[in-house]
Design an enzyme around this catalytic site. Structure first.
Site, PDB file in Angstrom:
ATOM      1  N   GLU A  63       0.832  -1.203   0.000  1.00  0.00           N
ATOM      2  CA  GLU A  63       0.000   0.000   0.000  1.00  0.00           C
ATOM      3  C   GLU A  63       0.872   1.260   0.000  1.00  0.00           C
ATOM      4  O   GLU A  63       0.576   2.238  -0.710  1.00  0.00           O
ATOM      5  CB  GLU A  63      -0.946   0.008   1.198  1.00  0.00           C
ATOM      6  CG  GLU A  63      -1.932   1.158   1.202  1.00  0.00           C
ATOM      7  CD  GLU A  63      -2.915   1.140   0.042  1.00  0.00           C
ATOM      8  OE1 GLU A  63      -3.001   2.179  -0.659  1.00  0.00           O
ATOM      9  OE2 GLU A  63      -3.585   0.130  -0.179  1.00  0.00           O
ATOM     10  N   GLU A  70       1.714   6.359  -7.115  1.00  0.00           N
ATOM     11  CA  GLU A  70       0.675   7.314  -7.513  1.00  0.00           C
ATOM     12  C   GLU A  70       1.178   8.749  -7.432  1.00  0.00           C
ATOM     13  O   GLU A  70       0.909   9.557  -8.327  1.00  0.00           O
ATOM     14  CB  GLU A  70      -0.567   7.145  -6.637  1.00  0.00           C
ATOM     15  CG  GLU A  70      -1.362   5.902  -6.955  1.00  0.00           C
ATOM     16  CD  GLU A  70      -2.620   5.767  -6.097  1.00  0.00           C
ATOM     17  OE1 GLU A  70      -2.820   6.589  -5.169  1.00  0.00           O
ATOM     18  OE2 GLU A  70      -3.404   4.841  -6.363  1.00  0.00           O
TER      19      GLU A  70
END
Length: 114
Positions: A63, A70
């Site tokens: 994560e 991102e």
């Protein structure tokens, strides 16, 4: 020595950023807490703790890497770009597969005890 200590400071700053800005990271932290509480409540074995701990670490690590990817994609491609979208999708898929793996391991360990 200062660089070494600063490395920890930056790492905790990164985790703080992820916690503050990423809903999915917070969801995984809640799932982590749930798994730990359930593990203590059900008195899972040391071997089972190893699996649960490994799954927790894997999900949180992936994560965090997804978040970093991102951010990087948004930095280098602020406008819409098909390939940038694919990068984000593949990164999210890695998190999804890791979470599914963790869920399966958790089910194998916890369901028989419930």
């Amino acid at each position: 020595m200062r660089k070494f200590i600063n490395g920890f400071k930056y790492a905790f700053k990164g985790m703080g950023y992820a916690t503050a800005t990423q809903l999915n990271f917070r969801v995984h932290l809640v799932a982590t807490l749930l798994a730990i509480v359930l593990g203590f409540y059900l008195h899972i074995s040391p071997a089972e703790w190893c699996w649960i701990t490994a799954c927790i670490a894997l999900v949180l690590i992936v994560e965090l890497l997804n978040t970093a990817i991102e951010i990087l994609v948004d930095l280098v491609s602020p406008g819409w770009n098909e390939k940038a979208g694919h990068i984000k999708d593949v990164s999210a898929a890695a998190v999804l597969l890791t979470a599914i793996f963790a869920l399966i391991v958790g089910a194998i360990i916890f369901i028989p005890k419930l």
